[in-house]
Design a protein around this motif. Structure first.
Motif, PDB file in Angstrom:
ATOM      1  N   ILE A   1      -6.321   8.234   9.427  1.00 21.85           N
ATOM      2  CA  ILE A   1      -5.093   7.640   9.972  1.00 21.85           C
ATOM      3  C   ILE A   1      -4.161   7.232   8.839  1.00 21.85           C
ATOM      4  O   ILE A   1      -2.956   7.493   8.877  1.00 21.85           O
ATOM      5  CB  ILE A   1      -5.425   6.425  10.865  1.00 21.85           C
ATOM      6  CG1 ILE A   1      -6.193   6.872  12.119  1.00 21.85           C
ATOM      7  CG2 ILE A   1      -4.152   5.677  11.257  1.00 21.85           C
ATOM      8  CD1 ILE A   1      -6.864   5.736  12.869  1.00 21.85           C
ATOM      9  N   LEU A   2      -4.744   6.628   7.821  1.00 23.17           N
ATOM     10  CA  LEU A   2      -3.941   6.164   6.695  1.00 23.17           C
ATOM     11  C   LEU A   2      -3.279   7.337   5.968  1.00 23.17           C
ATOM     12  O   LEU A   2      -2.110   7.261   5.565  1.00 23.17           O
ATOM     13  CB  LEU A   2      -4.817   5.360   5.733  1.00 23.17           C
ATOM     14  CG  LEU A   2      -4.117   4.609   4.601  1.00 23.17           C
ATOM     15  CD1 LEU A   2      -2.991   3.736   5.136  1.00 23.17           C
ATOM     16  CD2 LEU A   2      -5.113   3.763   3.836  1.00 23.17           C
ATOM     17  N   ILE A   3      -3.994   8.419   5.813  1.00 26.92           N
ATOM     18  CA  ILE A   3      -3.416   9.604   5.167  1.00 26.92           C
ATOM     19  C   ILE A   3      -2.217  10.120   5.967  1.00 26.92           C
ATOM     20  O   ILE A   3      -1.186  10.491   5.396  1.00 26.92           O
ATOM     21  CB  ILE A   3      -4.487  10.704   4.993  1.00 26.92           C
ATOM     22  CG1 ILE A   3      -5.479  10.289   3.897  1.00 26.92           C
ATOM     23  CG2 ILE A   3      -3.838  12.047   4.647  1.00 26.92           C
ATOM     24  CD1 ILE A   3      -6.712  11.159   3.819  1.00 26.92           C
ATOM     25  N   GLU A   4      -2.322  10.116   7.304  1.00 28.48           N
ATOM     26  CA  GLU A   4      -1.207  10.557   8.145  1.00 28.48           C
ATOM     27  C   GLU A   4       0.004   9.638   7.975  1.00 28.48           C
ATOM     28  O   GLU A   4       1.151  10.098   7.952  1.00 28.48           O
ATOM     29  CB  GLU A   4      -1.632  10.595   9.619  1.00 28.48           C
ATOM     30  CG  GLU A   4      -2.618  11.698   9.954  1.00 28.48           C
ATOM     31  CD  GLU A   4      -2.069  13.076   9.611  1.00 28.48           C
ATOM     32  OE1 GLU A   4      -0.916  13.372   9.993  1.00 28.48           O
ATOM     33  OE2 GLU A   4      -2.786  13.851   8.944  1.00 28.48           O
TER      34      GLU A   4
ATOM     35  N   LEU B   1       0.707   7.920   5.266  1.00 31.94           N
ATOM     36  CA  LEU B   1       1.242   8.106   3.914  1.00 31.94           C
ATOM     37  C   LEU B   1       1.921   9.459   3.743  1.00 31.94           C
ATOM     38  O   LEU B   1       2.754   9.625   2.850  1.00 31.94           O
ATOM     39  CB  LEU B   1       0.126   7.931   2.888  1.00 31.94           C
ATOM     40  CG  LEU B   1      -0.498   6.528   2.844  1.00 31.94           C
ATOM     41  CD1 LEU B   1      -1.715   6.505   1.928  1.00 31.94           C
ATOM     42  CD2 LEU B   1       0.529   5.498   2.389  1.00 31.94           C
ATOM     43  N   LYS B   2       1.574  10.417   4.576  1.00 32.79           N
ATOM     44  CA  LYS B   2       2.263  11.701   4.518  1.00 32.79           C
ATOM     45  C   LYS B   2       3.740  11.537   4.862  1.00 32.79           C
ATOM     46  O   LYS B   2       4.599  12.254   4.351  1.00 32.79           O
ATOM     47  CB  LYS B   2       1.623  12.698   5.486  1.00 32.79           C
ATOM     48  CG  LYS B   2       0.326  13.302   4.997  1.00 32.79           C
ATOM     49  CD  LYS B   2      -0.225  14.272   6.038  1.00 32.79           C
ATOM     50  CE  LYS B   2      -1.550  14.899   5.580  1.00 32.79           C
ATOM     51  NZ  LYS B   2      -2.097  15.797   6.626  1.00 32.79           N
ATOM     52  N   LYS B   3       4.028  10.549   5.731  1.00 35.02           N
ATOM     53  CA  LYS B   3       5.415  10.298   6.110  1.00 35.02           C
ATOM     54  C   LYS B   3       6.160   9.576   4.994  1.00 35.02           C
ATOM     55  O   LYS B   3       7.281   9.929   4.636  1.00 35.02           O
ATOM     56  CB  LYS B   3       5.480   9.454   7.383  1.00 35.02           C
ATOM     57  CG  LYS B   3       6.908   9.100   7.797  1.00 35.02           C
ATOM     58  CD  LYS B   3       6.950   8.023   8.859  1.00 35.02           C
ATOM     59  CE  LYS B   3       8.398   7.639   9.155  1.00 35.02           C
ATOM     60  NZ  LYS B   3       8.501   6.486  10.057  1.00 35.02           N
ATOM     61  N   GLU B   4       5.510   8.541   4.430  1.00 33.00           N
ATOM     62  CA  GLU B   4       6.190   7.734   3.417  1.00 33.00           C
ATOM     63  C   GLU B   4       5.183   7.017   2.536  1.00 33.00           C
ATOM     64  O   GLU B   4       4.202   6.465   3.023  1.00 33.00           O
ATOM     65  CB  GLU B   4       7.099   6.691   4.092  1.00 33.00           C
ATOM     66  CG  GLU B   4       7.863   5.834   3.117  1.00 33.00           C
ATOM     67  CD  GLU B   4       8.708   4.771   3.817  1.00 33.00           C
ATOM     68  OE1 GLU B   4       9.551   4.164   3.143  1.00 33.00           O
ATOM     69  OE2 GLU B   4       8.512   4.563   5.027  1.00 33.00           O
ATOM     70  N   VAL B   5       5.441   7.049   1.246  1.00 35.98           N
ATOM     71  CA  VAL B   5       4.666   6.277   0.278  1.00 35.98           C
ATOM     72  C   VAL B   5       5.635   5.326  -0.404  1.00 35.98           C
ATOM     73  O   VAL B   5       6.710   5.745  -0.839  1.00 35.98           O
ATOM     74  CB  VAL B   5       3.988   7.184  -0.769  1.00 35.98           C
ATOM     75  CG1 VAL B   5       3.290   6.345  -1.826  1.00 35.98           C
ATOM     76  CG2 VAL B   5       2.993   8.117  -0.094  1.00 35.98           C
ATOM     77  N   SER B   6       5.283   4.059  -0.473  1.00 33.93           N
ATOM     78  CA  SER B   6       6.183   3.096  -1.104  1.00 33.93           C
ATOM     79  C   SER B   6       5.380   2.025  -1.827  1.00 33.93           C
ATOM     80  O   SER B   6       4.174   1.874  -1.604  1.00 33.93           O
ATOM     81  CB  SER B   6       7.110   2.456  -0.064  1.00 33.93           C
ATOM     82  OG  SER B   6       6.352   1.748   0.900  1.00 33.93           O
ATOM     83  N   TYR B   7       6.082   1.300  -2.671  1.00 36.23           N
ATOM     84  CA  TYR B   7       5.463   0.209  -3.422  1.00 36.23           C
ATOM     85  C   TYR B   7       5.881  -1.081  -2.728  1.00 36.23           C
ATOM     86  O   TYR B   7       6.975  -1.598  -2.951  1.00 36.23           O
ATOM     87  CB  TYR B   7       5.956   0.229  -4.866  1.00 36.23           C
ATOM     88  CG  TYR B   7       5.290  -0.792  -5.768  1.00 36.23           C
ATOM     89  CD1 TYR B   7       4.012  -0.575  -6.280  1.00 36.23           C
ATOM     90  CD2 TYR B   7       5.949  -1.959  -6.126  1.00 36.23           C
ATOM     91  CE1 TYR B   7       3.413  -1.490  -7.123  1.00 36.23           C
ATOM     92  CE2 TYR B   7       5.352  -2.892  -6.975  1.00 36.23           C
ATOM     93  CZ  TYR B   7       4.086  -2.648  -7.463  1.00 36.23           C
ATOM     94  OH  TYR B   7       3.491  -3.565  -8.296  1.00 36.23           O
ATOM     95  N   ASP B   8       5.036  -1.580  -1.831  1.00 32.63           N
ATOM     96  CA  ASP B   8       5.419  -2.756  -1.060  1.00 32.63           C
ATOM     97  C   ASP B   8       4.244  -3.720  -0.964  1.00 32.63           C
ATOM     98  O   ASP B   8       3.231  -3.568  -1.650  1.00 32.63           O
ATOM     99  CB  ASP B   8       5.926  -2.352   0.334  1.00 32.63           C
ATOM    100  CG  ASP B   8       4.908  -1.527   1.111  1.00 32.63           C
ATOM    101  OD1 ASP B   8       3.691  -1.702   0.883  1.00 32.63           O
ATOM    102  OD2 ASP B   8       5.311  -0.700   1.946  1.00 32.63           O
ATOM    103  N   ILE B   9       4.361  -4.698  -0.095  1.00 32.07           N
ATOM    104  CA  ILE B   9       3.357  -5.756  -0.025  1.00 32.07           C
ATOM    105  C   ILE B   9       2.029  -5.282   0.555  1.00 32.07           C
ATOM    106  O   ILE B   9       1.055  -6.034   0.539  1.00 32.07           O
ATOM    107  CB  ILE B   9       3.872  -6.957   0.800  1.00 32.07           C
ATOM    108  CG1 ILE B   9       4.220  -6.526   2.237  1.00 32.07           C
ATOM    109  CG2 ILE B   9       5.060  -7.599   0.130  1.00 32.07           C
ATOM    110  CD1 ILE B   9       4.589  -7.687   3.135  1.00 32.07           C
TER     111      ILE B   9
ATOM    112  N   ASP C   1     -13.151  12.149  -0.734  1.00 32.38           N
ATOM    113  CA  ASP C   1     -11.997  13.029  -0.529  1.00 32.38           C
ATOM    114  C   ASP C   1     -10.820  12.258   0.058  1.00 32.38           C
ATOM    115  O   ASP C   1      -9.669  12.422  -0.369  1.00 32.38           O
ATOM    116  CB  ASP C   1     -12.370  14.189   0.393  1.00 32.38           C
ATOM    117  CG  ASP C   1     -13.297  15.184  -0.301  1.00 32.38           C
ATOM    118  OD1 ASP C   1     -13.403  15.122  -1.548  1.00 32.38           O
ATOM    119  OD2 ASP C   1     -13.913  16.004   0.400  1.00 32.38           O
ATOM    120  N   ASN C   2     -11.104  11.428   1.057  1.00 30.39           N
ATOM    121  CA  ASN C   2     -10.042  10.631   1.673  1.00 30.39           C
ATOM    122  C   ASN C   2      -9.443   9.652   0.670  1.00 30.39           C
ATOM    123  O   ASN C   2      -8.223   9.502   0.564  1.00 30.39           O
ATOM    124  CB  ASN C   2     -10.581   9.848   2.873  1.00 30.39           C
ATOM    125  CG  ASN C   2     -10.684  10.696   4.125  1.00 30.39           C
ATOM    126  OD1 ASN C   2     -10.410  11.885   4.089  1.00 30.39           O
ATOM    127  ND2 ASN C   2     -11.071  10.088   5.225  1.00 30.39           N
TER     128      ASN C   2
END
Length: 697
Positions: free
Chosen positions: A639-642, A644-652, A671-672
């Motif tokens: 779920i987390l990979i899905e 992050l595929k949309k958006e990766v950011s440096y946040d809280i 792998d995950n």
């Protein structure tokens, strides 16, 4: 620190004019900051206080980030932090190209220079003087063609900066200021601020409190008459100041002013108002208890006068304030049995309330919000006081049933059977429905549809708004009565029910669903109306209920959350309204916080919803995922990979991500975990590098 920084960024994305120099003139606590309780100010203070206390190695990267960000609030916080922790962080200041040119950071830079200039080296003093001389200063458009005024303006602005270096004792600085004085010898006022506000608050009394205490009521009233005839300077003692001081004197020593209140009968409305206000505040705020029989006798005489009501209903504010404070006084003397009027005073109280109800004809000031209109108009407050009177009497009499005061019940009956619009009364009826239930259950049931009259939108919307504004948890009997005649469906669909009343309505419906009031299930009309609502406010309230309940859900009801979620998902995944449906799909993912497990059905829902998760919900969803990492590590990883595929950011959320990635490695899901680390690394975010290296060495 990260939370406050992220919140500031989110607010700026919505409104770039926020965190300005008017609302936040100084980062430190300062008299010029007028509204320190505002959300933007509180966020800045939170970030400021956090950075001030963290270890310098933890602050370094954040300080660099702040100095590079576009919005001025960040550089202002950075410079303030350097000033507070100058010995540790001074290199950041001296490495800036020209600190004096930092946008809207003048105050913070000035304060840093002033506080630390006594320790500056001669070379550093010269550097600052160079900055001052080379700086581009603002020249108003109207001065552009007047060389003399331009020179004077520049001299003043340079001199202002140079005053920050006076603590250094530098002769060079002193000489430069003397030279500039030859061009403009005006004193620098409020250096470091481009604007400064000051005000005079409060009223000045011509008498001290002890002087009033030494006078009788007759003498006070006589003094008022004489003083009122005199000319008063704007900044000097005033009638309002005298009224305020008399109020305080009565408040502190009520017994003195009620021993013989007869002079108040013929007193000016200003002193009558001051007297009753002082008594009301003494009872409510000072928690003083005093005999009120004489007070009520005086009040009865005052409000029986035709001229009193003629003034009240025309243009005499003090008469209206007298009545408003009188009702407040009565309310406070009725609602708490441990601090209440004597039982033998209740007939007088009742007589006074009915007199006000009969004679108060002043137009109601509409505050738009009925709850505020009721609280701030005597016509609304009088109904509250009548209910408080009935409840106090019922508690004293201790009857098993039929606890109404007959006259109050008769008044209420007449009004609910009338076809006249009376939103203030009906709002108070909704507010006090549970108390009406206590006074006479049979009467409430028999008259329920008159108390909530669907054939009068004005009165119905008022009473149902009053009920839901004051009652967040459903009562089974009331809920049943609301269901029987479609009150809830109407309230949910109507634009007349708004704000907190609408939120409470939704929360009551959801609670009723969880606990199966009236056999409410997912296919019930009321639940389907919620699911298919086109209102973002309604759906946001619904999402919030299942995400962040005020009291954690009992385990016995949490299985009912999933069917609601799936129903909303099935409706929204069709994307018939892209913006609204994305909002729902993202928001519902936060319900992971309230469910026990990620079963296969919810797993598919979450995977398909991931692409719609917005920045606002992101942290809460990642936090919710972390709660399931031990029971469903592989599902959480996928779920987390899905997401992050949309958006990766440096946040809280990075702290939670570190925890999740560590758990994935520990659970053998390399792998995950690697994929999550690499997705961040590809975007230039390296806070997962140490964990990645640890498991890939």
């Amino acid at each position: 620190m990260n939370i406050s920084l992220q919140k500031i960024i989110e607010v700026i994305e919505i409104d770039k004019s926020s965190f300005n120099n008017i609302s936040i003139p100084a980062i430190e606590n300062h008299e010029q900051t007028s509204f320190t309780d505002r959300y933007d100010c509180q966020l800045v203070y939170l970030l400021r206080d956090t950075i001030e206390k963290l270890d310098s190695k933890d602050v370094a990267n954040t300080l660099k980030e702040l100095l590079l960000k576009e919005h001025p609030i960040f550089s202002r916080i950075a410079v303030h932090t350097i000033r507070i922790r100058y010995n540790e962080l001074k290199d950041y200041f001296w490495n800036l190209d020209t600190p004096l040119d930092l946008t809207l950071s003048k105050h913070e830079v000035y304060e840093l220079l002033k506080e630390h200039s006594s320790n500056f080296s001669a070379k550093e003093i010269d550097q600052i003087i160079e900055w001052i001389n080379s700086k581009e200063y603002f020249i108003p458009e109207e001065l552009k063609d007047d060389r003399d005024k331009i020179e004077r303006s520049l001299a003043y602005q340079k001199k202002e900066w140079l005053t920050s270096l006076l603590p250094s004792g530098s002769e060079k600085v002193t000489e430069l200021i003397k030279e500039l004085d030859k061009v403009n010898d005006a004193d620098v006022e409020h250096p470091g601020f481009d604007s400064w506000h000051s005000s005079h608050t409060g009223n000045i009394s011509p008498l001290k409190m002890y002087e009033i205490d030494e006078m009788s009521l007759e003498e006070i009233i006589s003094y008022y008459h004489d003083f009122n005839k005199q000319h008063h300077d704007f900044m000097g003692p005033s009638v309002d100041g005298l009224i305020d001081m008399l109020t305080m004197a009565v408040r502190k020593n009520p017994d003195k002013y009620i021993a013989d209140g007869t002079p108040m009968v013929k007193a000016p409305s200003q002193t009558q108002y001051s007297w009753i206000r002082g008594l009301a505040e003494s009872w409510r705020d000072e928690k003083k208890t005093f005999e009120c029989a004489e007070v009520f006798n005086v009040i009865k005489v005052i409000i029986q006068k035709e001229e009193f009501w003629a003034s009240h209903n025309s243009d005499d504010n003090y008469c209206r304030w007298f009545v408003s404070n009188l009702i407040s006084f009565i309310e406070n003397g009725l609602q708490n049995d441990n601090h209440a009027f004597n039982p033998e005073d209740l007939p007088k109280v009742k007589e006074i309330l009915f007199n006000i109800l009969k004679n108060d004809n002043y137009p109601v000031f509409d505050h738009s919000d009925l709850s505020m209109t009721v609280l701030n108009n005597s016509k609304g407050k009088i109904f509250v006081a009548l209910f408080q009177y009935s409840l106090r009497l019922a508690r004293l009499e201790g009857k098993e049933n039929d606890r109404w005061d007959f006259d109050v019940q008769e008044l209420l009956t007449q009004n609910i059977e009338s076809k006249d619009d009376n939103p203030l009364l009906f709002y108070v009826i909704g507010q006090f429905l549970q108390n009406i239930h206590y006074l006479d259950e049979n009467w409430m049931i028999q008259n329920f549809n008159k108390l909530f009259p669907l054939d009068s939108k004005t009165n119905w919307s008022a009473s149902i708004s009053g009920y839901f504004f004051y009652h967040r948890q459903p009562n089974r009997m009331h809920f049943k009565l609301f269901m029987e005649d479609s009150h809830l469906l109407e309230a949910l669909s109507s634009d007349l029910i708004v704000g907190e009343a609408k939120n409470s309505l939704i929360h009551q419906i959801c609670t009723a669903y969880l606990y199966e009031f009236e056999s409410i299930v997912i296919d019930n009309d009321i639940i389907q109306t919620l699911i298919y609502s086109k209102s973002e406010n309604v759906l946001s309230s619904l999402i919030y209920f299942f995400w962040s309940p005020r009291i954690p859900f009992e385990k016995s009801v949490t299985p009912k959350i999933k069917p609601f979620w799936v129903a909303l998902y099935n409706k929204s995944i069709k994307m018939e309204d892209k913006e609204l449906d994305s909002h729902i799909l993202s928001g519902c993912c936060k319900w992971l916080n309230s469910v026990e497990e990620i079963d296969d059905e919810l797993y598919e829902v979450l995977l398909n919803s991931a692409v719609h998760i917005n920045q606002r919900d992101r942290y809460s969803i990642i936090e919710s995922l972390s709660k399931h990492i031990n029971n469903s590590p592989k599902k959480v990883g996928n779920i987390l990979i899905e997401i992050l595929k949309k958006e990766v950011s440096y946040d809280i959320s990075r702290g939670k991500l570190q925890e999740i990635v560590e758990s994935l490695y520990e659970n053998g899901l390399k792998d995950n975990a690697d994929k999550i680390c690499l997705l961040h690394g590809e975007k230039g975010f390296h806070f997962l590098r140490d964990i990645y290296d640890k498991y890939n060495s």
